[in-house]
Scaffold this motif. Structure first.
Motif, PDB file in Angstrom:
ATOM      1  N   VAL A   8      20.345 -29.785 -12.626  1.00 33.45           N
ATOM      2  CA  VAL A   8      19.176 -30.331 -13.313  1.00 33.45           C
ATOM      3  C   VAL A   8      19.414 -30.207 -14.812  1.00 33.45           C
ATOM      4  O   VAL A   8      20.261 -29.418 -15.253  1.00 33.45           O
ATOM      5  N   ALA A   9      18.672 -30.973 -15.588  1.00 31.56           N
ATOM      6  CA  ALA A   9      18.689 -30.841 -17.048  1.00 31.56           C
ATOM      7  C   ALA A   9      17.256 -30.538 -17.474  1.00 31.56           C
ATOM      8  O   ALA A   9      16.370 -31.369 -17.293  1.00 31.56           O
ATOM      9  N   PHE A  10      17.046 -29.345 -18.010  1.00 31.75           N
ATOM     10  CA  PHE A  10      15.691 -28.914 -18.337  1.00 31.75           C
ATOM     11  C   PHE A  10      15.175 -29.627 -19.590  1.00 31.75           C
ATOM     12  O   PHE A  10      15.899 -29.765 -20.579  1.00 31.75           O
ATOM     13  N   PRO A  11      13.896 -30.045 -19.571  1.00 34.56           N
ATOM     14  CA  PRO A  11      13.318 -30.614 -20.792  1.00 34.56           C
ATOM     15  C   PRO A  11      13.170 -29.539 -21.856  1.00 34.56           C
ATOM     16  O   PRO A  11      13.001 -28.357 -21.553  1.00 34.56           O
ATOM     17  N   ALA A  12      13.221 -29.936 -23.114  1.00 38.91           N
ATOM     18  CA  ALA A  12      13.135 -28.983 -24.221  1.00 38.91           C
ATOM     19  C   ALA A  12      11.769 -28.319 -24.304  1.00 38.91           C
ATOM     20  O   ALA A  12      11.607 -27.310 -25.003  1.00 38.91           O
ATOM     21  N   THR A  13      10.790 -28.859 -23.578  1.00 40.73           N
ATOM     22  CA  THR A  13       9.431 -28.311 -23.608  1.00 40.73           C
ATOM     23  C   THR A  13       9.240 -27.123 -22.667  1.00 40.73           C
ATOM     24  O   THR A  13       8.250 -26.398 -22.767  1.00 40.73           O
ATOM     25  N   VAL A  14      10.185 -26.922 -21.750  1.00 43.00           N
ATOM     26  CA  VAL A  14      10.055 -25.847 -20.755  1.00 43.00           C
ATOM     27  C   VAL A  14      10.420 -24.501 -21.371  1.00 43.00           C
ATOM     28  O   VAL A  14      11.522 -24.330 -21.895  1.00 43.00           O
ATOM     29  N   THR A  15       9.495 -23.563 -21.295  1.00 42.41           N
ATOM     30  CA  THR A  15       9.726 -22.226 -21.857  1.00 42.41           C
ATOM     31  C   THR A  15       9.859 -21.158 -20.785  1.00 42.41           C
ATOM     32  O   THR A  15      10.185 -20.011 -21.093  1.00 42.41           O
ATOM     33  N   ALA A  16       9.600 -21.515 -19.521  1.00 43.20           N
ATOM     34  CA  ALA A  16       9.701 -20.523 -18.442  1.00 43.20           C
ATOM     35  C   ALA A  16      10.154 -21.199 -17.158  1.00 43.20           C
ATOM     36  O   ALA A  16       9.797 -22.347 -16.873  1.00 43.20           O
TER      37      ALA A  16
END
Length: 357
Positions: free
Chosen positions: A95-103
């Motif tokens: 997966v590629a995490f969005p930059a908005t995800v903090t946890a």
């Protein structure tokens, strides 16, 4: 006529722009699920705008054994966390995490097929309990600069390499547990083996005393130059089998001329084998390159301005004599490959000084 042509052109352009905003999915099953749950305009596509409006993944992908990749997750910028159990027992490999995800939530990828190399971006501040527990393919974990907290039993699987950033503030009890023997729910037995932990911070982060509980006795901890004592003096960091300084490319317990030669050969693509490739990343920037070589060379070789027969030869533009010499000009070896026979001290070879400890 001209008016009709203009109207048609505008219509075509509008359709084109609408399609240009649609996300191109690599995994057909992932695409179908995304359209089923989040295609709000009913066009059988998912646009960037529709993806950005999603605030929770819920159980859409949980226990799904048909999905493989979800790099398009990066466009779901309305997410601030990956839900608990979001990809639990799924076959997702990357997966590629969005930059908005903090946890990353509890059990988010537990018992999944997440790939052998996992990079968690620094925008993620906390990885919660059991997030990557019992992942049967997980071999390498890199926590990028910015990650702060690792939860209880967060990582387990056949992990051989783990990189910890300077930003790390805490690892809970058994946060890194690569040697869990069995996944009782699926009957998967995970292999055991050595774990290499690369801690980038010069000062060890406060961690639970049992953060690496199942690693002790089998683990290698690699720390910045001159920081071994700092780590061995802190409970939680002090039970590893072996401690190595960054720059000790051959992992023999000392940083010396051998490491410089080996790193040069490694960067030149020669057939050399390192115990762990990350040992060639001397400065810890994630890349093994000429900067690492220059830094290691400057650390090993010294230049105190003392005149030597080799320095004089270079000044006179004569050829530098081969072999290894003492600082007073006595030749002690014909070949640098015999360095292991030298006593500790300062020597000269190839016009440069180096230390044998």
């Amino acid at each position: 006529m001209i008016q009709r042509i203009l109207v048609s052109a505008v219509a075509i352009l509008t359709v084109y722009l609408a399609h240009a905003d649609n996300i191109s999915f690599a995994d057909a099953v992932v695409k179908a699920l995304c359209i089923q749950h989040w295609d709000t305009d009913g066009d059988e596509e998912l646009s960037m705008e529709e993806a950005a409006a999603v605030t929770t993944l819920g159980g859409v992908f949980r226990e799904n054994i048909e999905i493989a990749s979800f790099d398009e997750l990066q466009f779901f910028t309305g997410l601030t966390s990956i839900d608990d159990y979001a990809f639990y027992k799924s076959t997702v490999q990357k997966v590629a995490f969005p930059a908005t995800v903090t946890a990353i939530g509890e059990y988010a990828f537990s018992e999944s097929c997440i790939g052998s190399e996992l990079r968690v971006p620094g925008t993620v501040k906390e990885i919660k309990n059991y997030a990557f527990y019992s992942c049967r393919s997980l071999a390498s974990v890199v926590l990028e600069e910015g990650v702060e907290v690792v939860g209880w039993h967060t990582f387990s699987g056949p992990i051989t390499t783990m990189v910890l950033p300077k930003s790390l503030t805490f690892i809970k009890s058994m946060g890194v547990d690569p040697y869990v023997n069995a996944n009782t729910s699926s009957g998967i037995f995970l292999p055991e083996g050595d774990l290499w932990v690369f801690a980038r911070a010069e000062e060890p982060a406060p961690i639970n005393d049992f953060a690496f509980y199942y690693v002790y006795g089998d683990g290698h901890l690699v720390v910045p130059s001159g920081c071994v004592d700092a780590y061995t003096g802190v409970l939680g960091w002090s039970q590893f089998r072996e401690y190595i300084e960054m720059g000790d490319v051959n992992a023999d317990g000392s940083v010396n001329h051998f490491d410089v030669v080996l790193l040069r050969d490694y960067l030149d693509g020669k057939d050399v084998e390192l115990k762990n490739d990350l040992l060639a990343d001397v400065n810890g920037d994630g890349v093994s390159d000429e900067q690492d070589y220059e830094e290691l060379k400057d650390r090993v070789y010294i230049d105190d301005g003392t005149p030597t027969m080799i320095a004089e030869a270079e000044t006179k533009e004569q050829s530098v004599p081969e072999g290894v010499y003492t600082i007073d000009g006595r030749k002690v070896l014909d070949d640098v490959s015999q360095l292991q026979s030298l006593r500790p001290g300062i020597y000269i070879s190839g016009g440069r000084k180096f230390i044998v400890r």
